[in-house]
Design a protein around this motif. Structure first.
Motif, PDB file in Angstrom:
ATOM      1  N   ALA A  58       0.948  -1.131  -0.273  1.00 24.35           N
ATOM      2  CA  ALA A  58      -0.227   0.024   0.459  1.00 24.35           C
ATOM      3  C   ALA A  58       0.775   1.297   0.322  1.00 24.35           C
ATOM      4  O   ALA A  58       0.779   1.836  -0.826  1.00 24.35           O
ATOM      5  CB  ALA A  58      -1.184  -0.181   1.093  1.00 24.35           C
ATOM      6  N   ALA A  59       2.229   0.522   0.501  1.00 22.27           N
ATOM      7  CA  ALA A  59       3.146   2.723   1.008  1.00 22.27           C
ATOM      8  C   ALA A  59       3.545   2.448  -0.642  1.00 22.27           C
ATOM      9  O   ALA A  59       3.947   4.079  -1.042  1.00 22.27           O
ATOM     10  CB  ALA A  59       4.023   2.428   1.767  1.00 22.27           C
ATOM     11  N   THR A  60       3.884   1.069  -0.762  1.00 21.42           N
ATOM     12  CA  THR A  60       4.507   1.808  -2.606  1.00 21.42           C
ATOM     13  C   THR A  60       3.663   2.242  -3.357  1.00 21.42           C
ATOM     14  O   THR A  60       3.875   3.204  -4.208  1.00 21.42           O
ATOM     15  CB  THR A  60       5.300   0.472  -3.271  1.00 21.42           C
ATOM     16  OG1 THR A  60       6.486   0.107  -1.936  1.00 21.42           O
ATOM     17  CG2 THR A  60       6.182   0.368  -4.261  1.00 21.42           C
ATOM     18  N   PHE A  61       2.513   1.535  -3.702  1.00 14.08           N
ATOM     19  CA  PHE A  61       1.997   1.452  -5.171  1.00 14.08           C
ATOM     20  C   PHE A  61       0.426   2.494  -4.297  1.00 14.08           C
ATOM     21  O   PHE A  61      -0.147   1.919  -5.673  1.00 14.08           O
ATOM     22  CB  PHE A  61       1.891   0.513  -5.582  1.00 14.08           C
ATOM     23  CG  PHE A  61       2.245  -0.682  -5.791  1.00 14.08           C
ATOM     24  CD1 PHE A  61       3.448  -0.157  -7.462  1.00 14.08           C
ATOM     25  CD2 PHE A  61       2.883  -1.710  -5.570  1.00 14.08           C
ATOM     26  CE1 PHE A  61       4.123  -1.313  -7.371  1.00 14.08           C
ATOM     27  CE2 PHE A  61       4.084  -2.490  -5.565  1.00 14.08           C
ATOM     28  CZ  PHE A  61       4.589  -2.082  -6.494  1.00 14.08           C
ATOM     29  N   GLY A  62      -0.078   3.086  -3.611  1.00 18.79           N
ATOM     30  CA  GLY A  62      -0.759   4.089  -3.089  1.00 18.79           C
ATOM     31  C   GLY A  62      -1.662   2.699  -3.103  1.00 18.79           C
ATOM     32  O   GLY A  62      -1.902   1.575  -2.536  1.00 18.79           O
ATOM     33  N   GLY A  63      -2.971   2.861  -1.936  1.00 15.95           N
ATOM     34  CA  GLY A  63      -4.227   2.731  -1.291  1.00 15.95           C
ATOM     35  C   GLY A  63      -4.543   2.316   0.065  1.00 15.95           C
ATOM     36  O   GLY A  63      -3.185   2.820   0.461  1.00 15.95           O
ATOM     37  N   THR A  64      -4.904   1.615   0.190  1.00 18.43           N
ATOM     38  CA  THR A  64      -5.122   1.263   2.048  1.00 18.43           C
ATOM     39  C   THR A  64      -5.529  -0.438   2.381  1.00 18.43           C
ATOM     40  O   THR A  64      -6.268  -0.904   1.165  1.00 18.43           O
ATOM     41  CB  THR A  64      -6.392   1.400   2.605  1.00 18.43           C
ATOM     42  OG1 THR A  64      -7.701   1.532   2.036  1.00 18.43           O
ATOM     43  CG2 THR A  64      -6.265   3.551   2.242  1.00 18.43           C
ATOM     44  N   CYS A  65      -4.552  -0.620   3.083  1.00 18.95           N
ATOM     45  CA  CYS A  65      -4.797  -1.715   3.365  1.00 18.95           C
ATOM     46  C   CYS A  65      -5.856  -2.378   4.626  1.00 18.95           C
ATOM     47  O   CYS A  65      -5.472  -1.600   5.646  1.00 18.95           O
ATOM     48  CB  CYS A  65      -3.131  -1.954   3.886  1.00 18.95           C
ATOM     49  SG  CYS A  65      -2.988  -4.081   4.506  1.00 18.95           S
ATOM     50  N   THR A  66      -6.238  -3.476   4.686  1.00 10.55           N
ATOM     51  CA  THR A  66      -7.288  -4.085   5.680  1.00 10.55           C
ATOM     52  C   THR A  66      -6.959  -5.563   5.814  1.00 10.55           C
ATOM     53  O   THR A  66      -6.619  -5.613   4.834  1.00 10.55           O
ATOM     54  CB  THR A  66      -8.737  -3.348   5.212  1.00 10.55           C
ATOM     55  OG1 THR A  66      -8.764  -4.341   3.946  1.00 10.55           O
ATOM     56  CG2 THR A  66      -9.088  -2.484   4.979  1.00 10.55           C
ATOM     57  N   CYS A  67      -6.993  -6.101   6.469  1.00  8.79           N
ATOM     58  CA  CYS A  67      -6.577  -7.243   7.246  1.00  8.79           C
ATOM     59  C   CYS A  67      -7.759  -7.412   8.261  1.00  8.79           C
ATOM     60  O   CYS A  67      -8.450  -6.523   9.204  1.00  8.79           O
ATOM     61  CB  CYS A  67      -5.295  -7.309   8.539  1.00  8.79           C
ATOM     62  SG  CYS A  67      -3.947  -7.037   6.728  1.00  8.79           S
ATOM     63  N   GLU A  68      -8.549  -8.287   7.652  1.00  4.32           N
ATOM     64  CA  GLU A  68      -9.503  -9.598   8.313  1.00  4.32           C
ATOM     65  C   GLU A  68      -9.300 -11.086   8.551  1.00  4.32           C
ATOM     66  O   GLU A  68      -8.559 -11.512   7.954  1.00  4.32           O
ATOM     67  CB  GLU A  68     -10.927  -9.381   7.655  1.00  4.32           C
ATOM     68  CG  GLU A  68     -10.957  -8.054   7.056  1.00  4.32           C
ATOM     69  CD  GLU A  68     -12.677  -8.002   6.131  1.00  4.32           C
ATOM     70  OE1 GLU A  68     -13.102  -8.883   6.066  1.00  4.32           O
ATOM     71  OE2 GLU A  68     -13.079  -7.240   6.057  1.00  4.32           O
ATOM     72  N   LYS A  69      -9.471 -11.299  10.337  1.00  8.36           N
ATOM     73  CA  LYS A  69      -9.313 -12.271  10.247  1.00  8.36           C
ATOM     74  C   LYS A  69     -10.918 -13.381   9.927  1.00  8.36           C
ATOM     75  O   LYS A  69     -11.663 -12.997   9.788  1.00  8.36           O
ATOM     76  CB  LYS A  69      -9.676 -12.748  12.229  1.00  8.36           C
ATOM     77  CG  LYS A  69      -8.837 -11.559  12.446  1.00  8.36           C
ATOM     78  CD  LYS A  69      -8.788 -11.892  14.069  1.00  8.36           C
ATOM     79  CE  LYS A  69      -7.733 -11.590  14.859  1.00  8.36           C
ATOM     80  NZ  LYS A  69      -6.873 -10.943  14.573  1.00  8.36           N
ATOM     81  N   SER A  70     -10.200 -14.591   9.381  1.00 10.07           N
ATOM     82  CA  SER A  70     -10.784 -15.575   8.780  1.00 10.07           C
ATOM     83  C   SER A  70     -11.297 -16.539   8.930  1.00 10.07           C
ATOM     84  O   SER A  70     -10.462 -17.110   9.863  1.00 10.07           O
ATOM     85  CB  SER A  70     -10.538 -16.156   7.117  1.00 10.07           C
ATOM     86  OG  SER A  70      -9.160 -16.260   6.852  1.00 10.07           O
TER      87      SER A  70
END
Length: 70
Positions: A58-70
């Motif tokens: 996300a830092a390199t290419f832009g955007g936002t990182c979201t993580c979810e437990k599955s």
């Protein structure tokens, strides 16, 4: 015969219990498009590595990182 019943009962209990394996799915979304998606299952270090990769992406290419437990 009593031992056989005990073994069968223990085996049935073990098979019926759900797995305790923890998984986490991380993805980077940039302008509504998912550009990275990774799933990691295992101990905390493995899941943390997946989250770090997502954050770096996300830092390199832009955007936002979201993580979810599955």
């Amino acid at each position: 015969m009593k031992k056989l019943r005990l073994v069968v009962a223990a085996a049935t209990l073990m098979v019926s219990l759900p797995s305790c394996r923890k998984c986490e799915t991380c993805k980077v979304v940039n302008n509504g498009v998912t550009t990275y998606e990774g799933e990691a299952c295992g101990n905390k270090d493995v899941r943390q590595s997946n989250e770090t990769s997502c954050t770096d992406w996300a830092a390199t290419f832009g955007g936002t990182c979201t993580c979810e437990k599955s």
